[in-house]
Scaffold this motif. Structure first.
Motif, PDB file in Angstrom:
ATOM      1  N   SER A 195       1.215  -1.443   0.002  1.00  0.00           N
ATOM      2  CA  SER A 195      -0.226   0.013   0.003  1.00  0.00           C
ATOM      3  C   SER A 195       0.899   0.957  -0.511  1.00  0.00           C
ATOM      4  N   ALA A 196       1.920   1.438   0.282  1.00  0.00           N
ATOM      5  CA  ALA A 196       2.327   2.362   0.724  1.00  0.00           C
ATOM      6  C   ALA A 196       3.189   3.249  -0.804  1.00  0.00           C
ATOM      7  N   LEU A 197       3.164   2.049  -1.824  1.00  0.00           N
ATOM      8  CA  LEU A 197       4.020   2.316  -3.046  1.00  0.00           C
ATOM      9  C   LEU A 197       2.985   3.201  -3.632  1.00  0.00           C
ATOM     10  N   VAL A 198       1.870   2.992  -3.560  1.00  0.00           N
ATOM     11  CA  VAL A 198       0.381   4.301  -3.604  1.00  0.00           C
ATOM     12  C   VAL A 198       1.616   5.996  -3.419  1.00  0.00           C
ATOM     13  N   TYR A 199       1.781   5.775  -2.434  1.00  0.00           N
ATOM     14  CA  TYR A 199       1.793   7.367  -1.965  1.00  0.00           C
ATOM     15  C   TYR A 199       3.195   7.533  -1.929  1.00  0.00           C
ATOM     16  N   LYS A 200       4.226   7.091  -1.981  1.00  0.00           N
ATOM     17  CA  LYS A 200       5.993   6.415  -1.968  1.00  0.00           C
ATOM     18  C   LYS A 200       6.599   6.808  -3.191  1.00  0.00           C
ATOM     19  N   GLY A 201       5.309   6.053  -4.167  1.00  0.00           N
ATOM     20  CA  GLY A 201       6.023   5.478  -5.104  1.00  0.00           C
ATOM     21  C   GLY A 201       7.233   4.341  -5.385  1.00  0.00           C
ATOM     22  N   PRO A 202       7.375   3.874  -6.340  1.00  0.00           N
ATOM     23  CA  PRO A 202       8.613   2.748  -6.516  1.00  0.00           C
ATOM     24  C   PRO A 202      10.021   2.382  -6.330  1.00  0.00           C
ATOM     25  N   GLY A 203      10.510   3.428  -5.844  1.00  0.00           N
ATOM     26  CA  GLY A 203      11.640   3.618  -5.088  1.00  0.00           C
ATOM     27  C   GLY A 203      11.642   3.403  -4.387  1.00  0.00           C
ATOM     28  N   LEU A 204      10.545   2.778  -3.454  1.00  0.00           N
ATOM     29  CA  LEU A 204      10.670   2.799  -1.997  1.00  0.00           C
ATOM     30  C   LEU A 204      11.543   1.217  -1.578  1.00  0.00           C
ATOM     31  N   ALA A 205      11.490   0.258  -2.713  1.00  0.00           N
ATOM     32  CA  ALA A 205      11.939  -1.126  -1.449  1.00  0.00           C
ATOM     33  C   ALA A 205      13.229  -0.615  -1.581  1.00  0.00           C
ATOM     34  N   ASP A 206      14.484   0.224  -2.494  1.00  0.00           N
ATOM     35  CA  ASP A 206      15.559   0.723  -2.304  1.00  0.00           C
ATOM     36  C   ASP A 206      15.547   1.728  -1.324  1.00  0.00           C
ATOM     37  N   ALA A 207      14.485   2.523  -0.599  1.00  0.00           N
ATOM     38  CA  ALA A 207      14.803   3.385   0.299  1.00  0.00           C
ATOM     39  C   ALA A 207      14.534   3.043   1.589  1.00  0.00           C
ATOM     40  N   VAL A 208      13.868   2.011   1.677  1.00  0.00           N
ATOM     41  CA  VAL A 208      13.429   0.863   2.590  1.00  0.00           C
ATOM     42  C   VAL A 208      14.910  -0.164   3.170  1.00  0.00           C
ATOM     43  N   ARG A 209      15.794  -0.732   1.767  1.00  0.00           N
ATOM     44  CA  ARG A 209      16.761  -1.756   2.049  1.00  0.00           C
ATOM     45  C   ARG A 209      17.133  -0.631   2.279  1.00  0.00           C
ATOM     46  N   LEU A 210      18.286   0.387   1.831  1.00  0.00           N
ATOM     47  CA  LEU A 210      19.034   1.319   2.331  1.00  0.00           C
ATOM     48  C   LEU A 210      19.047   2.400   3.734  1.00  0.00           C
ATOM     49  N   ASP A 211      18.096   2.001   4.474  1.00  0.00           N
ATOM     50  CA  ASP A 211      17.520   2.185   5.707  1.00  0.00           C
ATOM     51  C   ASP A 211      17.859   1.576   6.875  1.00  0.00           C
ATOM     52  N   LEU A 212      17.395  -0.446   6.336  1.00  0.00           N
ATOM     53  CA  LEU A 212      17.465  -0.883   6.870  1.00  0.00           C
ATOM     54  C   LEU A 212      18.931  -1.553   7.186  1.00  0.00           C
ATOM     55  N   VAL A 213      20.057  -1.241   5.916  1.00  0.00           N
ATOM     56  CA  VAL A 213      21.348  -1.951   6.003  1.00  0.00           C
ATOM     57  C   VAL A 213      22.158  -0.582   7.538  1.00  0.00           C
ATOM     58  N   ALA A 214      21.850   0.164   6.636  1.00  0.00           N
ATOM     59  CA  ALA A 214      22.259   1.625   8.032  1.00  0.00           C
ATOM     60  C   ALA A 214      21.596   1.322   9.568  1.00  0.00           C
ATOM     61  N   ARG A 215      20.139   0.997   9.513  1.00  0.00           N
ATOM     62  CA  ARG A 215      19.820   0.670  11.015  1.00  0.00           C
ATOM     63  C   ARG A 215      20.924  -0.675  11.760  1.00  0.00           C
ATOM     64  N   LEU A 216      21.091  -1.868  10.321  1.00  0.00           N
ATOM     65  CA  LEU A 216      21.565  -3.023  10.989  1.00  0.00           C
ATOM     66  C   LEU A 216      23.451  -2.864  11.593  1.00  0.00           C
ATOM     67  N   LYS A 217      23.611  -2.149  10.888  1.00  0.00           N
ATOM     68  CA  LYS A 217      25.318  -1.380  11.141  1.00  0.00           C
ATOM     69  C   LYS A 217      25.119  -0.671  12.350  1.00  0.00           C
ATOM     70  N   ALA A 218      24.494   0.443  12.353  1.00  0.00           N
ATOM     71  CA  ALA A 218      24.461   1.082  13.378  1.00  0.00           C
ATOM     72  C   ALA A 218      24.736   0.467  15.065  1.00  0.00           C
ATOM     73  N   ASP A 219      23.657  -0.978  14.925  1.00  0.00           N
ATOM     74  CA  ASP A 219      23.220  -1.767  16.040  1.00  0.00           C
ATOM     75  C   ASP A 219      24.482  -2.520  16.212  1.00  0.00           C
ATOM     76  N   GLY A 220      24.789  -2.398  15.197  1.00  0.00           N
ATOM     77  CA  GLY A 220      26.338  -4.042  15.233  1.00  0.00           C
ATOM     78  C   GLY A 220      25.944  -5.944  14.834  1.00  0.00           C
ATOM     79  N   PHE A 221      24.258  -5.052  13.793  1.00  0.00           N
ATOM     80  CA  PHE A 221      24.191  -6.894  13.465  1.00  0.00           C
ATOM     81  C   PHE A 221      24.902  -6.643  11.736  1.00  0.00           C
ATOM     82  N   ALA A 222      25.781  -8.199  11.321  1.00  0.00           N
ATOM     83  CA  ALA A 222      25.842  -8.044  10.267  1.00  0.00           C
ATOM     84  C   ALA A 222      25.209  -8.748   9.065  1.00  0.00           C
ATOM     85  N   THR A 223      24.347  -9.177   9.425  1.00  0.00           N
ATOM     86  CA  THR A 223      23.140  -9.301   8.652  1.00  0.00           C
ATOM     87  C   THR A 223      22.284  -9.368   9.565  1.00  0.00           C
TER      88      THR A 223
END
Length: 351
Positions: A315-343
């Motif tokens: 549903s979020a694609l309706v409001y944020k467009g098709p680039g959302l998948a990459d935006a979520v992935r980039l943010d997830l990687v940053a959050r993992l690193k910040a919390d000390g998780f490798a995967t």
């Protein structure tokens, strides 16, 4: 460019906009992701193998009902694409209008009613896709079926080997009586038939496929625990938590009173509560896919920390467009690193 296109599509009626979007994707006009996020890869073991997800951010069922554009959406950055819900016979679904944007709430209400072209068209569209993306096959029952449980068996048999995994959808609120299949006695009957059919197909073809069950967020804790128990008893690999909700709590839009299932941002808390209950009951014995209300990396990460190995959005694609998948992935990687998780797998359930 894509944000402008997203705004332009909002001029159209929601279902028309969706049809246009599919046509553009079929014409090769979708986004192309070059983002590499090996930290987000997930392996799901099952009897007979391991299913590799290149990243944990998937597209939920409902966007591509007839399996017309799974490869296009994989190219847009989704690690897996779930197509359907498909029923054995084609059906038109419920009368229009049946899809509503609740812009003030970043939500959507739909009462589509499993509109789709049926198994044969769906199977034809999957030709040539095997091995090119992780594609989930979401199967359901026809509204007027004399034996709805038999429809799931029919879907399993016809589509066996054509995708990467199956999802059994018994949680849509838009087919009258369908959610009754979530009751324990009905669920045991259905999953027993599914398990028997699966064993026969695996023996006949020499290949197996993971099977997930998609549940509603409106179940109480005891019902969720019963569902987890049934999934374990019948050898399923996991649950998708969750489908749309009948709740309308806190909505501001003038469309809030429309009948149907509500998805989008307001679903997040309810679906995450259900996810936590399922994670506690499963205790690591099932793979959980967190869905409902994800529109950012923060929300995807919250699902993962609540127990989801994989997440889905739509549903979020309706409001944020098709680039959302990459935006979520980039943010997830940053959050993992910040919390000390490798995967991402290291972070699952680590609240």
């Amino acid at each position: 460019m894509y944000s402008l296109a997203t705004r332009a599509l909002h001029v159209l009626q929601p279902e028309t906009a969706h049809t246009v979007t599919l046509q553009l994707l079929k014409a090769g006009l979708g986004p192309l992701s070059s983002l590499k996020t090996p930290e987000l890869a997930v392996d799901v073991p099952f009897d007979g193998g391991v299913l590799h997800f290149p990243n944990c951010v998937g597209l939920a069922a409902g966007f591509d009902k007839n399996a017309e554009v799974p490869l296009a959406m994989a190219r847009a950055g989704f690690g897996f694409v779930e197509c359907g819900t498909v029923t054995p016979l084609p059906q038109d679904g419920n009368p229009k209008p049946r899809l509503f944007r609740l812009s003030e709430d970043e939500a959507v209400i739909n009462r589509m009613g499993f509109n789709n072209g049926g198994l044969e068209a769906y199977a034809r569209n999957l030709e040539g896709t095997k091995g090119r993306a992780v594609i989930g096959l979401n199967i359901g029952a026809n509204k007027d079926a004399a034996d709805r449980m038999a429809d799931y068996v029919t879907g399993l048999k016809r589509l066996w080997g054509l995708g990467s995994y199956f999802t059994i959808n018994i949680s849509s609120p838009n087919t009258p009586g369908l959610r009754a299949l979530q009751g324990r006695s009905h669920l045991d009957d259905l999953l027993g038939r599914i398990a028997e059919t699966r064993r026969a197909l695996a023996a006949a073809t020499g290949q197996n496929m993971p099977i997930f069950l998609k549940i509603a967020p409106d179940l109480d804790d005891g019902e969720i625990e019963d569902t987890v128990s049934a999934a374990l008893d019948h050898g399923l690999e996991g649950l998708i938590v969750s489908n749309t909700t009948l709740s309308r709590e806190g909505l501001r839009s003038s469309f809030a009173s429309e009948a149907g299932g509500m998805s989008g941002k307001p679903l997040f808390d309810l679906s995450t509560r259900a996810l936590k209950v399922a994670a506690t009951a499963a205790a690591g014995r099932l793979v959980l896919i967190g869905a409902g209300g994800i529109s950012s990396g923060a929300e995807a990460y919250a699902k993962i920390r609540a127990g989801a190995s994989l997440v889905q959005l739509y549903s979020a694609l309706v409001y944020k467009g098709p680039g959302l998948a990459d935006a979520v992935r980039l943010d997830l990687v940053a959050r993992l690193k910040a919390d000390g998780f490798a995967t991402v797998s290291e972070a699952v359930g680590q609240e």
